[in-house]
Design an enzyme around this catalytic site. Structure first.
Site, PDB file in Angstrom:
ATOM      1  CD  GLU A 114      -4.780   4.969   0.571  1.00 56.98           C
ATOM      2  OE1 GLU A 114      -4.747   5.634   1.616  1.00 56.98           O
ATOM      3  OE2 GLU A 114      -5.755   4.266   0.230  1.00 56.98           O
ATOM      4  CE  LYS A 169      -6.030   1.971 -25.457  1.00 58.00           C
ATOM      5  NZ  LYS A 169      -7.152   2.915 -25.618  1.00 58.00           N
ATOM      6  CE1 TYR A 183      -4.297   0.809  -0.289  1.00 57.19           C
ATOM      7  CE2 TYR A 183      -4.417  -1.365   0.715  1.00 57.19           C
ATOM      8  CZ  TYR A 183      -5.017  -0.336   0.008  1.00 57.19           C
ATOM      9  OH  TYR A 183      -6.308  -0.454  -0.406  1.00 57.19           O
ATOM     10  CG  ASP A 231      -7.464  10.216 -24.163  1.00 55.88           C
ATOM     11  OD1 ASP A 231      -6.431   9.525 -24.146  1.00 55.88           O
ATOM     12  OD2 ASP A 231      -8.601   9.776 -23.877  1.00 55.88           O
ATOM     13  CB  THR A 246      -3.647   3.730 -22.283  1.00 53.97           C
ATOM     14  OG1 THR A 246      -3.175   3.679 -23.631  1.00 53.97           O
ATOM     15  CG2 THR A 246      -5.134   4.069 -22.275  1.00 53.97           C
ATOM     16  NE  ARG A 259      -5.115  -4.444 -20.084  1.00 59.80           N
ATOM     17  CZ  ARG A 259      -5.577  -4.008 -21.267  1.00 59.80           C
ATOM     18  NH1 ARG A 259      -6.493  -3.069 -21.320  1.00 59.80           N
ATOM     19  NH2 ARG A 259      -5.141  -4.537 -22.393  1.00 59.80           N
TER      20      ARG A 259
END
Ligand SMILES: *Cc1c(COP(=O)(O)O)cnc(C)c1O
Length: 431
Positions: free
Chosen positions: A53, A225, A51, A196, A222, A231
């Site tokens: 954060e 691609k 974790y 984008d 992203t 991903r």
């Protein structure tokens, strides 16, 4: 994967089948690619347990020293790759990167302007079934009958709508963008400009397409691609600036930078803990994209899609916009008497993976469509060159001309198997 094989044979078997499918099928989905062994190893690492954060150096949990190091590596490499001031590598996907942009720039009901989904836009650019179309007042520009964005129309719409945000970017647009023209329209109407680049990010990183970073206030992408990483998503700013909404920092009272608004939109605005294993894999992929070979890859992707478009046109196909600048080709199948849906199904049964896609001024439903979208990013990673792509076009043509002919399908499958054996992909996954 011997441990998984003995411990959970059911899951192991599905992975083994997927390896087989990826190894021996022709992958032409424009949004897909094949990552390296190093990317797979980083993503499969024990960073999944952590974790973290917050941001490097400012975490809400202890034990983040190595998570900090790996996220810093990812951030530094992304800044080097796109020569930009600021980046956030935590968005879990392209859609969550985009959500952070909306959260930073708009209030519910505010107007924005984006590319019509039916003309190549993305769900997160104002589709009525997506939060972007549900919570905000979405307006669209489109392409002309020549398949290209008409900047005069963009300007007219922008003057009429007075959007707070103008988005560029698409999931099935095969042409490059005129970022400078978009920016002057945004400046004229007092709007923020957001690009984008989910699809062409790898080609932009390699500088074989125009660079949006000097012109767009905010860029999202992203990482999986054409950029060929795990991903995931990412947000970038070329030159950081004071946010135009006057939002101040709680303690100092100074006006916060746009980067600060976006950081807090990602966390705590949109997400909880970052996927540190994915961030590690992003760092690996960015380093790969910084190598000189990646430019050769991007150039080959472009050459392959150019020859694909030309070969289809030579076979009498309608290619939307009459060609391509990037990695994708959009076919209008209306003169071939087959729908996008039926073409997708027929090609799938011959081990060719594509997706049905709406074409500009589409008259069929999104579940049927008149087109298919093809991309060369994945096959180029396998090593396919121009002559192989010409073979691929002929194989596709044979299936489309005889979609229910079993002997054609079996012959095509054999030819594809042979092609794939020439360019082996994942020999190592099941080792
Ligand atoms: C793929 C894509 C996205 C969404 O990415 P996900 O990771 O699937 O959420 C967003 N915008 C555009 C333009 C895309 O092509």
């Amino acid at each position: 994967m011997t441990h998984l094989e003995s411990q959970d044979p059911l899951v192991y078997q599905t992975i083994a089948h997927e390896v087989e499918r990826q190894n021996f099928g022709l992958e032409l989905i424009a949004s897909e690619n094949f990552v390296s062994k190093s990317v797979l190893q980083a993503q499969g690492s024990i960073f999944t347990n952590k974790y973290a954060e917050g941001l490097p150096g400012r975490r809400y949990y202890g034990g983040c020293e190595f998570a900090d190091t790996v996220e810093e590596l990812a951030r530094q490499r992304a800044r080097d790759l796109f020569q930009c001031d600021w980046v956030n590598v935590q968005p879990h996907s392209g859609a969550s990167a985009n959500a952070a942009v909306y959260l930073s720039c708009l209030k519910p009901g505010d107007s924005f302007l984006g590319l019509d989904l039916a003309h190549g836009g993305h769900l997160t650019h104002g589709s009525p079934v997506n939060f972007s179309g549900i919570w905000f007042n979405a307006n669209y520009y489109g392409v002309d009958t020549d398949g290209r964005i008409n900047m005069d129309q963009v300007r007219e719409k922008a003057i009429k709508v007075k959007p707070k945000l103008i988005s560029i970017g698409a999931s099935s647009y095969s042409r490059d963008f005129d970022y400078q023209a978009f920016r002057s329209i945004a400046d004229e109407v007092g709007s923020l400009l957001w690009m984008d680049m989910a699809h062409p990010a790898g080609l932009i990183a390699a500088k074989v397409l125009n660079d949006p970073l000097p012109y767009a206030h905010i860029v999202t992408t992203t990482t999986h691609k054409t950029l060929r990483g795990p991903r995931g998503g990412m947000i970038l700013i070329g030159r950081d600036f004071e946010n135009p909404f006057g939002k101040v920092a709680p303690k100092s009272g100074r006006v916060r930078k746009m980067s600060e608004l976006l950081d807090s939109a990602v966390f705590p605005g949109m997400q909880g803990g970052p996927l540190v294993h994915v961030i590690a894999a992003k760092a690996v992929a960015f380093n790969e994209a910084l190598q000189p070979e990646f430019v050769n890859y991007a150039l080959q992707v472009q050459k392959n899609s150019a020859i694909m478009a030309r070969s289809f046109m030579d076979q009498g196909y309608d290619v939307v916009s009459g060609g391509t600048d990037n990695h994708l080709v959009l076919l209008d199948l209306r003169n071939k008497n087959i729908t996008g849906k039926d073409a997708e199904i027929a090609l799938q049964s011959a081990h060719i993976t594509v997706n049905k896609n709406m074409i500009p001024f589409e008259e069929r439903s999104p579940f049927v469509t008149s087109g298919i979208r093809l991309g060369t990013a994945a096959l180029t990673t396998r090593g396919f060159k121009e002559t192989d792509i010409q073979d691929v076009v002929h194989l596709i043509d044979r299936v489309i001309l005889a979609p229910s002919d079993e002997s054609v399908r079996n012959q095509v499958k054999k030819d594809i198997h042979a092609l794939c054996e020439t360019y082996p992909l994942y020999d190592f996954v099941l080792a």
